[in-house]
Design a protein around this motif. Structure first.
Motif, short mmCIF file in Angstrom:
data_model
loop_
_atom_site.label_atom_id
_atom_site.label_comp_id
_atom_site.label_asym_id
_atom_site.label_seq_id
_atom_site.Cartn_x
_atom_site.Cartn_y
_atom_site.Cartn_z
N SER A 140 -3.11 3.95 -3.12
CA SER A 140 -3.21 2.81 -4.04
C SER A 140 -2.62 1.55 -3.41
N ILE A 141 -3.08 0.40 -3.89
CA ILE A 141 -2.59 -0.91 -3.44
C ILE A 141 -2.27 -1.74 -4.66
N LEU A 155 -2.73 -3.25 5.90
CA LEU A 155 -3.38 -4.16 4.97
C LEU A 155 -2.90 -5.59 5.21
N SER A 159 -7.53 2.68 5.45
CA SER A 159 -6.98 3.77 4.65
C SER A 159 -7.60 5.10 5.01
N ILE A 195 -2.65 4.53 2.63
CA ILE A 195 -2.91 3.18 3.13
C ILE A 195 -2.12 3.00 4.44
N GLY A 242 0.84 -1.19 0.00
CA GLY A 242 0.00 0.00 0.00
C GLY A 242 0.87 1.24 0.00
N SER A 258 -7.71 0.98 -5.25
CA SER A 258 -7.64 2.20 -4.45
C SER A 258 -8.93 2.33 -3.65
N SER A 297 -7.94 -3.70 4.05
CA SER A 297 -7.09 -2.52 4.28
C SER A 297 -7.79 -1.50 5.16
N THR A 311 -4.71 -4.13 -9.07
CA THR A 311 -4.52 -2.87 -8.35
C THR A 311 -5.86 -2.45 -7.76
#
Length: 352
Positions: A173-174, A201, A214, A198, A168, A189, A212, A187
């Motif tokens: 974004s991840i 996670l 965030s 983030i 993250g 978000s 996650s 991907t």
């Protein structure tokens, strides 16, 4: 005489009332558990014994080592700067190191990481976080770089297991990678917040679920399920409080529950029942581990540590506290191991 009779009558009525109250209002107690101490060992100048049994690591202050479930310390050393350690590997290093040797639990050389950065071990996995905080590499069992992700946005959360790695970033974004070759599988978000960083996670062992925490200003927990290359949200909730700090997210071993921490709270989402449970804790959570029967939580408030025990029914069974400068928990089979400053204790949680 009348006053004495009245007094006796009043006492008799009171006794009868109390007995009736106990009979009518009493409820059966929940099953009781016991914490049974098995042994306690000192990590101050310990007697080192070689062993072929499975070993667990400990990290207390500026000392590290390995021990067995029988209470034998098989390895011990002090380190001056930084350390990364798992049940299989460990390495001591400076702030930024290059050509980093790493070792097996018995102190024999396992390999050397030739690149510059900060080593990270998870079970038998080896990663290297590169200077700058935006890139990382996966390494082989000898330390050779297998693949590298080169980014420009700082990594703020990281999770890895046998087959998958999730990272993250500060922009919210991840990315999910295949550990085999570093391919980006999907991907995601979470979005929904003013500042979408983030903060925590975890990814399930099969790579199907991603969880996650965030954002700032409307911080939230999001659970997704991967469908082809897309992460589809299946549950989300806004949290009661905002925190700028990294936090813990943890899939249980059977993967039907995911735990997440915010402030002095523990959230438990059951994927099978789609039920979200919130438990109150006494302190900020710093570690989660589990054995065959329970989930164990280690919280810290200054020098006060709290170990909380959660049943499979998502209820808080109880907790105990102690004061220490440094501590850890490790769960295995039916047992709980608690490290405190210069000692390690083995505890059995039983309802026999």
């Amino acid at each position: 005489m009348k006053n004495k009779k009245a007094l006796h009558l009043s006492i008799t009525i009171a006794i009868i009332f109390i007995v009736l109250y106990i009979i009518l209002a009493a409820k059966p107690l929940a099953k009781e558990y016991q914490i049974i101490p098995e042994w306690k060992i000192s990590t101050s100048n310990p007697l080192i014994k070689e062993s072929n049994k499975d070993q667990m690591y400990f990290h207390l202050g500026q000392t590290i080592g390995y021990f067995t479930e029988d209470g034998e310390i098989t390895s011990f050393e002090s380190f001056p700067a930084k350390v990364s350690i798992s049940d299989k590997y460990y390495a001591t290093y400076d702030s930024v190191s290059k050509n980093i040797p790493f070792y097996f639990s018995n102190k024999t050389l396992a390999g050397e990481i030739e690149a510059e950065g900060y080593p990270y071990f998870k079970d038998d996995l080896i990663f290297l976080f590169l200077p700058g905080g935006a890139s990382f590499s996966k390494c082989s069992e000898t330390g050779k770089i297998e693949w590298t992700y080169e980014g420009i946005i700082p990594v703020t959360a990281f999770s890895t297991n046998k087959n998958y790695t999730a990272a993250g970033f500060a922009d919210g974004s991840i990315l999910i990678f295949s550990n085999a070759d570093g391919t980006i599988i999907s991907t995601f978000s979470p979005s929904g917040s003013d500042y979408p960083v983030i903060l925590g996670l975890d990814i399930s062992e099969d790579g199907q679920y991603l969880a996650s925490i965030s954002g700032r200003n409307k911080q939230r927990f999001v659970l997704t399920h991967r469908e082809e290359k897309q992460q589809k949200p299946i549950f989300h909730t806004f949290l009661e409080s905002d925190s700028p700090n990294q936090t813990l997210v943890h899939f249980c071993k059977n993967e039907n529950r995911v735990l997440y921490n915010f402030q002095n709270k523990l959230g438990i989402y059951d994927i099978d029942t789609q039920k979200n449970t919130i438990l109150s804790l006494d302190s900020k959570l710093i570690s989660i581990d589990e054995n065959e029967d329970f989930v164990f939580l280690l919280g810290k408030d200054k020098k006060k540590y709290t170990v909380s025990i959660v049943e499979k029914t998502n209820t808080l069974l109880g907790h105990f506290t102690f004061n220490a400068d440094t501590a850890f928990i490790h769960a295995n089979k039916k047992n709980l191991y608690v490290g405190k400053d210069s000692s390690i204790s083995k505890l059995l949680i039983s309802n026999d």
